[in-house]
Write an enzyme that holds these catalytic residues in place. Sequence first.
Site, PDB file in Angstrom:
ATOM      1  N   SER A 176      -4.987   4.986  10.748  1.00  0.00           N
ATOM      2  CA  SER A 176      -4.340   5.200  12.033  1.00  0.00           C
ATOM      3  C   SER A 176      -3.283   4.138  12.272  1.00  0.00           C
ATOM      4  CB  SER A 176      -5.364   5.170  13.159  1.00  0.00           C
ATOM      5  OG  SER A 176      -5.739   3.834  13.397  1.00  0.00           O
ATOM      6  N   LYS A 177      -2.340   4.496  13.104  1.00  0.00           N
ATOM      7  CA  LYS A 177      -1.197   3.639  13.415  1.00  0.00           C
ATOM      8  C   LYS A 177      -1.681   2.231  13.833  1.00  0.00           C
ATOM      9  CE  LYS A 177       3.268   3.634  13.709  1.00  0.00           C
ATOM     10  NZ  LYS A 177       3.999   3.892  12.489  1.00  0.00           N
TER      11      LYS A 177
END
Length: 492
Positions: free
Chosen positions: A261-262
């Site tokens: 995830s970012k």
Amino acid sequence: MKEVRLRFAPSPTGYLHIGGLRTALYNYLFAKGNNGKFILRIEDTDQGRYVEGALENLIQSLEWSGIEYDEGVYLQEDGSIVQKGDYGPYIQSERLGTYRKYVDQLIDSGHAYYCFCSRERLDSVREEQKINGLVPKYDGFCRNVTKEEAEERIANGEEYVVRLKLPRDYDIKFHDLVRGDIVINSDDSDDQVLLKSDGFPTYHMAVVVDDHLMEITHIVRGEEWLSSTPKHVYLYEALGWDEPVYVHLPTVLNKDRQKLSKRHGDVSVDDFKERGYLKEGLINYLALVGWSPETNQEILSMDELIEQFSFERVARTGGIFDKDKLDWVNAHYMRELSIEELTEGSIPYLKEAGYIDDEFVQENEEWLHLLLETIQESLHRLEEVTEKVGFIFDDFKVEEDSLEVLKGETVPELLQGIKEELEDVDEIDIEYASGFMKKIQKRTGIKGKNLFMPSRVALTGVSRGPEFANVLVLLGKERILERIEYVEENYI
Ligand code: GLU
């Protein structure tokens, strides 16, 4: 035999995630390896989630990575979007007229029904289910509204959706090439909305209709879609269509076994591109996240991947994305670059660091080639170029750890020797540079450790680094003399 046809069907809701690129890649590899066709379809029926520029970014990311498709949506140089292929349009929002007919067919055959439940009613049903510890789902309130009653209510202007009418307690079976036979009871599924109140189909309706009409033979997608598949399978059954082959790919995870995830760093194809990964390296490594060839081969070109790829060797559990391994694979392709390619790829990073500009590039082509050739072996990705050339471009100073080397008894004599040696030299070329240390040894009588280490530290500020002869050429006479003077004044 029927032609193999696969599709990648992203929704334009953001950048292309690295997991999405792997899905596209596996689709592509299987299609190419089986003389089939690979199609890019855009699933944009959820207009609320549309992100400006996402479609262009998706296409550009695929193009950059070398994954080519045979039909679908393309971006032209002038920025316009075009579609090519016999099964278009390939953008779902342009196919709205297509879906209604099949929704009606499902209503007529009793496989779907009109639902008039208000948002408030649905919310309160959901709340109650939650309180009772049940999995929230539609309670079937409108399942038995007759067609006549429904038509009357619609004529009176009531809002409606159309839902799939799953039979009660019915086993839906399908086979997945990675996960094997799967049986799901309809009671564990939901009467999915097929047509929304705005007349748009949901993903579930559109995906089935389009995969059928586009004659898709294999549906290859992330495992997050697995829970939707029984509904799709039932829709194929209800519409009397042949089912495609299903393949659900394990999620790409980070080392802590969490979804990429970012928040935890890079996830978009653009991020990796910006870090200076080469498409060959990224694609090669990504293919290995969740799949392995029969041999232990780890470096595979796109052609080799096409030849060796099969779904049988896709792992059932999450593929771990290991950045160190990616760096290792990418370093292989960095070493394979021609010096022209490496230079071209590095220039933007060197400019960004403020080390060079266009004029410099024009006037120093050969010098730049030598610089990059000198550091090529040590690079994992293009972005690292800037740190590796600091010894040339940064303001000169000697690293703390190396100061001791300059305290040696023979250092002043050594530096004096270098200065004298250079007195009669106009320009340092590689041939002269190769014999340089021998000459200094002869001139000063200093050898071995006392010769090489202090020379390197005095000229580069650090005790290790690339081929010293190259360093001499790259620095050039003027800069060498400047640095020696600086060392004499500041460190000795
Ligand atoms: N539109 C879906 C997505 O955004 C595609 C799922 C599928 O491949 O069926 O990933």
